[in-house]
Each structure stands twice: as C-alpha cells, then as structure tokens.
Design a protein around this motif. Structure first.
Motif, PDB file in Angstrom:
ATOM      1  N   ILE A 190       0.841  -1.200   0.000  1.00 41.43           N
ATOM      2  CA  ILE A 190       0.000   0.000   0.000  1.00 41.43           C
ATOM      3  C   ILE A 190       0.875   1.249   0.000  1.00 41.43           C
TER       4      ILE A 190
ATOM      5  N   ARG B 235      -1.816   5.004   8.375  1.00 41.94           N
ATOM      6  CA  ARG B 235      -1.183   3.755   8.783  1.00 41.94           C
ATOM      7  C   ARG B 235      -1.881   3.153  10.005  1.00 41.94           C
TER       8      ARG B 235
ATOM      9  N   TRP C 119      -4.995   3.512  10.953  1.00 41.08           N
ATOM     10  CA  TRP C 119      -6.308   2.960  10.625  1.00 41.08           C
ATOM     11  C   TRP C 119      -6.166   1.647   9.855  1.00 41.08           C
ATOM     12  N   LEU C 120      -5.288   1.611   8.895  1.00 39.88           N
ATOM     13  CA  LEU C 120      -5.109   0.387   8.112  1.00 39.88           C
ATOM     14  C   LEU C 120      -4.591  -0.759   8.967  1.00 39.88           C
TER      15      LEU C 120
ATOM     16  N   LEU D  91      -7.042  -3.989   8.539  1.00 40.63           N
ATOM     17  CA  LEU D  91      -6.671  -5.092   7.660  1.00 40.63           C
ATOM     18  C   LEU D  91      -6.075  -6.265   8.430  1.00 40.63           C
TER      19      LEU D  91
ATOM     20  N   VAL E 151       0.890  -6.252   5.608  1.00 43.37           N
ATOM     21  CA  VAL E 151       0.940  -5.042   4.782  1.00 43.37           C
ATOM     22  C   VAL E 151       2.366  -4.498   4.732  1.00 43.37           C
TER      23      VAL E 151
ATOM     24  N   TYR F 176       4.123  -0.954   3.603  1.00 46.86           N
ATOM     25  CA  TYR F 176       3.812   0.435   3.270  1.00 46.86           C
ATOM     26  C   TYR F 176       4.996   1.103   2.578  1.00 46.86           C
TER      27      TYR F 176
ATOM     28  N   PHE G 113     -14.263   2.240   2.653  1.00 47.26           N
ATOM     29  CA  PHE G 113     -13.339   1.114   2.583  1.00 47.26           C
ATOM     30  C   PHE G 113     -14.068  -0.221   2.449  1.00 47.26           C
TER      31      PHE G 113
ATOM     32  N   SER H 272     -10.665  -7.815   6.097  1.00 47.34           N
ATOM     33  CA  SER H 272     -10.696  -6.774   7.116  1.00 47.34           C
ATOM     34  C   SER H 272     -11.304  -7.279   8.411  1.00 47.34           C
TER      35      SER H 272
END
Length: 207
Positions: free
Chosen positions: A19, A42, A44-45, A49, A53, A55, A172, A189
């Motif tokens: 991401i 960052r 929130w994700l 998720l 991930v 980034y 989302f 999620s």
C-alpha cells in the motif's frame, strides 16, 4: 520524505498487500509542522486489515506535477496495489490533488468521491467543498482522502451511532472487492473496524 516499512505481523494465510500512502502538504513537507496524515492512514489500516501489509510512504508538497509523478512511481515502479492520499482536496488555489490524480488515471471511479462527501456531510456542512476523487491506474486503486485524521477515519470507517454501531458504511467497505476486480490481492478486514462487502460468488471459503 520516503519511507518503506514491512508490517511486523505474520499473516501467511492472508495475501500480502503493498500500500502506498501519500501525504500532500506544503507546510508539513517543508518541516513547518509535523505531518499527521501518514500516521493516521497507517494507524487505521493496521487496525482494519488482517493481511500482512508493506507500506511505502511519501510526504510531498502541493505541486500537481510532483503529486502525479509520485502516484506514477508508486504504481508503476514500486508496484503498490492500493494508494491512499491525504490532503490537497479543497477549493484553495494550492489544492490540486484531484487534478493530479486524474492526470494518472486509466479509469475514474466517481462513486468513491460521491460517497465520501455524503459521509462527511453527517459531520460538517462544509463537506460539499471537498473534491476527493478515486481512480484506477493499471491494477492499482488510488483514493484521495481528507486531510484531517478524524475525517480520514470517518470516511474510511463510516458513521456510528452512540452505541458504536455503524449506521452508514465507510468507503473502505467497497475497496477489497474493487481490488479483486482489477486483479489485486484478496484483502480481508476486521469487521469490528470495517466489514468488507463482496457478493457471495466472490467470497473465499472461511478460514
């Protein structure tokens, strides 16, 4: 500022996802004040998720050519499958994020912008001044988000009542299925944060 960091979670049973996060601000990028956009995205994700991930982050000024170049680099070179931007979506002369995003688009996804404004109108009447857009470039979904951390969370997560129940879903919820359709990884999620929606025919068997 450029930062690439692996997520420490070990989620081998979930598809990994790359991401891109872009905070767009003249003053934050020049060091006048600390950037709040990248940490908010960052955080929130990381809650939302279940996938592992990675980034890649950018903090850049409100310059149309720079924004467009950054988006191209994140998609074409870095290989991001989802890019979220924050900042630069209002009506002020230096707010050019939507224009730069459209500059790199293969397809426009107008429903995202429409729904983001509808969600934000539950909180402030000035939501109609926001010009966020979403586009597809190659096999990546790019979404412009508001500049304030609170607004980022509300837009992604949706509207909750006093008991914490979601009354209006955040944008989302539609992101994982959109990424499915353009050939990206299967995003999963935490429903307590944001329940992703897919038609039954697109669901993987439960783990």
């Amino acid at each position: 500022m450029t930062q690439t960091s692996p997520d420490p979670r070990q989620g081998a049973e979930f598809d990994p996802v790359h991401i891109g996060l872009v905070s767009i601000s003249d003053r934050a990028s020049s060091g006048v004040y600390a950037d709040q956009g990248l940490p908010a995205l960052r955080e929130w994700l990381d809650r939302a998720l279940l996938n592992p991930v990675r980034y890649t982050e950018r903090l850049i000024p409100d310059v149309r050519a720079t924004i467009a170049e950054t988006l191209r680099e994140l998609v074409d070179v870095a290989g991001c499958q989802l890019v979220l931007t924050t900042g630069g979506t209002g009506p002020a002369p230096r707010d050019v994020t939507p224009e730069a995003t459209i500059d790199v688009a293969d397809k426009l996804m107008p429903g995202f912008g429409e729904e983001m404004r509808r969600i934000s109108l539950n909180f402030v009447p000035t939501a109609i001044l926001s010009r966020q857009v979403a586009v597809i470039r190659k096999t990546c979904l790019i979404i412009n988000l508001p500049g304030q951390p609170k607004s980022i969370r509300e837009t992604l997560e949706g509207v909750r009542d006093g008991a914490g129940a979601v009354t209006v879903k955040g944008v989302f919820a539609a992101v994982p299925y959109c990424i499915d359709l353009i050939g990206g990884p299967y995003l999963e999620s935490d429903p307590a944060v944001c329940a992703a929606f897919r038609p039954k025919s697109a669901l993987r068997p439960q783990r």
